[in-house]
Design a protein around this motif. Structure first.
Motif, PDB file in Angstrom:
ATOM      1  N   PHE B  66       0.857  -1.184   0.000  1.00 36.26           N
ATOM      2  CA  PHE B  66       0.000   0.000   0.000  1.00 36.26           C
ATOM      3  C   PHE B  66       0.891   1.231   0.000  1.00 36.26           C
ATOM      4  O   PHE B  66       1.791   1.343   0.838  1.00 36.26           O
ATOM      5  CB  PHE B  66      -0.909   0.010   1.227  1.00 36.26           C
ATOM      6  CG  PHE B  66      -1.959  -1.065   1.187  1.00 36.26           C
ATOM      7  CD1 PHE B  66      -3.116  -0.873   0.444  1.00 36.26           C
ATOM      8  CD2 PHE B  66      -1.782  -2.263   1.861  1.00 36.26           C
ATOM      9  CE1 PHE B  66      -4.092  -1.863   0.386  1.00 36.26           C
ATOM     10  CE2 PHE B  66      -2.754  -3.254   1.809  1.00 36.26           C
ATOM     11  CZ  PHE B  66      -3.908  -3.056   1.062  1.00 36.26           C
ATOM     12  N   LYS B 105      -2.928   0.684  -4.081  1.00 37.88           N
ATOM     13  CA  LYS B 105      -2.569  -0.717  -3.856  1.00 37.88           C
ATOM     14  C   LYS B 105      -1.773  -1.167  -5.072  1.00 37.88           C
ATOM     15  O   LYS B 105      -2.256  -1.045  -6.197  1.00 37.88           O
ATOM     16  CB  LYS B 105      -3.826  -1.559  -3.701  1.00 37.88           C
ATOM     17  CG  LYS B 105      -3.563  -3.017  -3.366  1.00 37.88           C
ATOM     18  CD  LYS B 105      -4.874  -3.762  -3.290  1.00 37.88           C
ATOM     19  CE  LYS B 105      -4.693  -5.221  -2.939  1.00 37.88           C
ATOM     20  NZ  LYS B 105      -6.002  -5.930  -3.051  1.00 37.88           N
ATOM     21  N   THR B 132       3.674   0.757   2.776  1.00 40.12           N
ATOM     22  CA  THR B 132       3.481  -0.326   3.729  1.00 40.12           C
ATOM     23  C   THR B 132       3.478  -1.649   2.957  1.00 40.12           C
ATOM     24  O   THR B 132       2.610  -1.890   2.129  1.00 40.12           O
ATOM     25  CB  THR B 132       2.140  -0.162   4.478  1.00 40.12           C
ATOM     26  OG1 THR B 132       2.132   1.112   5.118  1.00 40.12           O
ATOM     27  CG2 THR B 132       1.958  -1.272   5.503  1.00 40.12           C
ATOM     28  N   VAL B 133       4.468  -2.466   3.233  1.00 37.22           N
ATOM     29  CA  VAL B 133       4.625  -3.726   2.500  1.00 37.22           C
ATOM     30  C   VAL B 133       3.732  -4.806   3.114  1.00 37.22           C
ATOM     31  O   VAL B 133       3.681  -4.963   4.338  1.00 37.22           O
ATOM     32  CB  VAL B 133       6.099  -4.186   2.531  1.00 37.22           C
ATOM     33  CG1 VAL B 133       6.247  -5.604   1.993  1.00 37.22           C
ATOM     34  CG2 VAL B 133       6.969  -3.206   1.752  1.00 37.22           C
TER      35      VAL B 133
END
Lengths: 161, 161
Positions: B66, B105, B132-133
């Motif tokens: 994200f 995304k 954010t992985v």
DNA sequence: GATGAAATCACTTCTAT
DNA sequence: ATAGAAGTGATTTCATC
């Protein structure tokens, strides 16, 4: 995976109801050949299923939000996905790197429904929540082009390739 | 929307390739009646399309993330979705409330591909990024149950209803 | 709107290459 | 792994209520 299979996957990702006849035309194969390939892709789990894409406004769930959750007790066993599975408003649950442990994507009918859902999430999984409300969605569910294989030097995410 | 239409939508959300014959059996209507209803739901945009659900690991895009973006120049016109649309690694783009303006995304082949994508996002839309992985995905694409209508008092997101 | 019948077309299996 | 043919079953249209 190989060229024709990637083409089939891409076509089905764009139109999940495409007929075998059309898939055959698009790939240059016979109907029975594509049929066999699709069945094999399903069996291997490359194609995991088929879904209708729904307008959530039309079905009474116009409010989308991302809810990041963090355990209250960091020592407790982390089974949040299981503890939250009964909440049908949760469309997706991703374990993530970073300060928080999961990101949930939720769809609800109203702000009040969101408030109620957040309480249920906190109570069900013993977590704190941080919520990001979606205002609008320019695009979603864009079908991705399958990468040929990880090619060195080529990152493989630009449509101009 | 009415009871039978909600049922059809829910069934197609779970199985986008369900036949009209099966839909007729499940709803108690005739084949031609469900056929007409499905076509009407498609025309009204309640059913926006059909998609195969793909295993991204299998097609060479195992890394999901994200990416939250924020404009470098807050005074500039905010057309990030359009400026980013050519990047096929972006599966979804949501405008959000909060500190950042959009959540993207994305799906890529590797960490290097993600690095490359982030540079392209920053350059294309003149934004800063916060990524954010995703480590794993317990569930995704869960089909939602359509809310009857916004009922006062009933929030409508609990599966136990 | 819903139905049932009729025609067309797709799906599926089988055989062969 | 692919192709073609054949049988079955689904889709779609139409007349009717």
């Amino acid at each position: 995976m190989e060229e024709i299979d990637r083409r089939i996957v891409t076509l089905l990702a764009h139109d999940g109801r495409m007929s075998f006849t059309d898939l055959a035309r698009e790939t240059g194969l016979s109907v029975s050949a594509v049929h066999q390939r699709v069945r094999r892709l399903e069996k291997r789990g490359v194609v995991r299923g088929y879904a209708a894409i729904i307008d959530h406004d039309a079905i009474g769930l116009p409010l989308t939000a991302f809810v990041s959750i963090k355990p209250i007790d960091p020592a407790a066993p982390d089974d949040a996905p299981v503890r939250l599975a009964h909440l049908s408003a949760i469309e997706a649950c991703h374990s993530v790197a970073g300060d928080e442990s999961y990101i949930l994507k939720v769809r609800v009918a109203s702000p009040v429904a969101l408030e109620d859902l957040l309480q249920q999430i906190r109570a069900s999984a013993n977590v704190s929540t941080r919520t990001t409300v979606v205002l609008s969605t320019p695009y979603e569910h864009r079908a991705l082009v399958a990468a040929p294989e990880t090619t060195p030097g080529e990152a493989g995410q630009d449509a101009s390739a």
